[in-house]
Design a protein around this motif. Structure first.
Motif, PDB file in Angstrom:
ATOM      1  N   TRP A  35       0.825  -1.208   0.000  1.00  0.00           N
ATOM      2  CA  TRP A  35       0.000   0.000   0.000  1.00  0.00           C
ATOM      3  C   TRP A  35       0.862   1.263   0.000  1.00  0.00           C
ATOM      4  N   LYS A  39       1.111   4.036  -2.950  1.00  0.00           N
ATOM      5  CA  LYS A  39       0.768   5.436  -2.669  1.00  0.00           C
ATOM      6  C   LYS A  39       1.915   6.367  -3.061  1.00  0.00           C
ATOM      7  N   LEU A  58      -6.779   1.746  -0.018  1.00  0.00           N
ATOM      8  CA  LEU A  58      -6.531   0.626   0.902  1.00  0.00           C
ATOM      9  C   LEU A  58      -6.854  -0.733   0.299  1.00  0.00           C
ATOM     10  N   GLN A  60      -5.949  -1.654  -2.703  1.00  0.00           N
ATOM     11  CA  GLN A  60      -4.921  -2.028  -3.670  1.00  0.00           C
ATOM     12  C   GLN A  60      -4.117  -3.254  -3.243  1.00  0.00           C
TER      13      GLN A  60
END
Length: 328
Positions: A35, A39, A58, A60
């Protein structure tokens, strides 16, 4: 009196419980780092997907995990079956042992050893063997080239890494990570990383190279080797290599935090919180580097180690020995 086997004071019980906690931590940490990596990549390279798959992205890591689990496990024709399947297991298994001597907290010691640092260095060296087996056993020329690169890269960067670790061990007079951490204080000027910034810098560069992270991810360079040593792996075969990479990142970050950043030492917060803050700060730096810097050429990679880092590490070690000799 020998402690009962069911008691937590028994060494075997502590070892089993420690390994179970390590497996749980590695799995959870893999999801968290996927994550975080997505990001960071989304913000640095303006990738919309990782920013919007579920609230705050969240979902992913869950999507990635389901995708890997659902893929078929296929072995290429002509591959060596034993070596092919042993490689991902060998990549992941030794990493779990490396977690046991890490000093998360002065009271949290799954396996405290007076040579804990040697244990970590010994088992982490087995990782390159898994890359060799993966490349050789896949019967794929790109995999074989990736394996050859992995060997050259590992040998080149283990030398300055060991020299930088040795400088700290000589300064502390111990190979016990708990003892090395205890000799530092809670403030930055008491850390070995501030007292010996050159060794800290060399260790960080070598740690990135040893974990095959960009800009030193030459063994799996997609633009040249179509993924290198794991070209022929799919599903959870590739997933174990992926999980082992993240676990290795945690190990090297934990060792760096203990050797150079005071480990659990710090004001106000509990010791384990300080340790995890320092570990994840180093992890965030490694992830940021991946999505910021371009991949280097292989000759540049080796030149950096043999022409610059190794001589600098030797000079630093000599100075540490001289200072320690006069100080003693």
């Amino acid at each position: 009196m020998t402690p009962d086997l069911m008691s937590f004071d028994h060494p075997l019980t502590r070892l089993v419980v420690g390994l179970l906690c390590v497996f749980a931590f590695v799995g959870l940490n893999g999801l968290v780092l996927v994550w975080v990596e997505r990001k960071v990549a989304g913000h640095v390279q303006l990738r919309p997907g990782p920013l919007h798959v579920g609230p705050f992205g969240l979902l992913q890591p869950i999507v990635d995990a389901v995708k890997l689990i659902g893929k078929q496990l296929a072995m290429p024709a002509g591959a060596d079956k034993i070596l092919y399947w042993a490689a991902p297991l060998l990549a992941f298994a030794p990493v779990t042992v490396c977690f046991l001597p890490l000093p998360f907290d002065p009271d949290l010691a799954p396996m405290r050893l007076n040579i804990g640092l040697v244990l970590i260095l010994a088992f982490s060296g087995l990782g390159v063997l898994s890359l060799i087996l993966a490349g050789w056993g896949s019967n794929n020329k790109w995999g074989l080239l990736g394996a050859a690169r992995a060997v050259a890269q590992s040998v080149a960067y283990e030398v300055p890494l060991l020299l930088s670790v040795m400088a700290v061990a000589i300064t502390a007079g111990s190979l016990d990570l708990y003892e090395i951490t205890a000799q530092q204080g809670g403030w930055p000027w008491q850390w070995y990383g501030v007292q010996n910034p050159l060794a800290f810098f060399i260790f960080l560069v070598c740690a990135v190279a040893e974990t095959n992270r960009a800009p030193f991810d030459l063994p799996e360079a997609e633009s040249e080797l179509t993924a290198g040593f794991h070209t022929e792996y799919s599903g959870m075969g590739f997933g174990l290599f992926f999980l082992a990479e993240y676990a290795n990142m945690i190990v090297v970050s934990g060792v760096a935090a203990a050797l150079f950043l005071g480990g659990w030492q710090g004001p106000f917060l509990p010791g384990i919180m300080w340790f995890l803050v320092k570990v994840y700060a180093i992890l965030l730096l490694m992830i940021w580097m991946r999505w910021t810097f371009p991949r280097v050429r292989f000759d540049q990679l080796l030149n950096l180690s043999w022409k610059w880092l190794t001589p600098l590490a030797l000079i630093d070690l000599v100075l540490v020995v001289i200072v320690a000799g006069f100080g003693g």
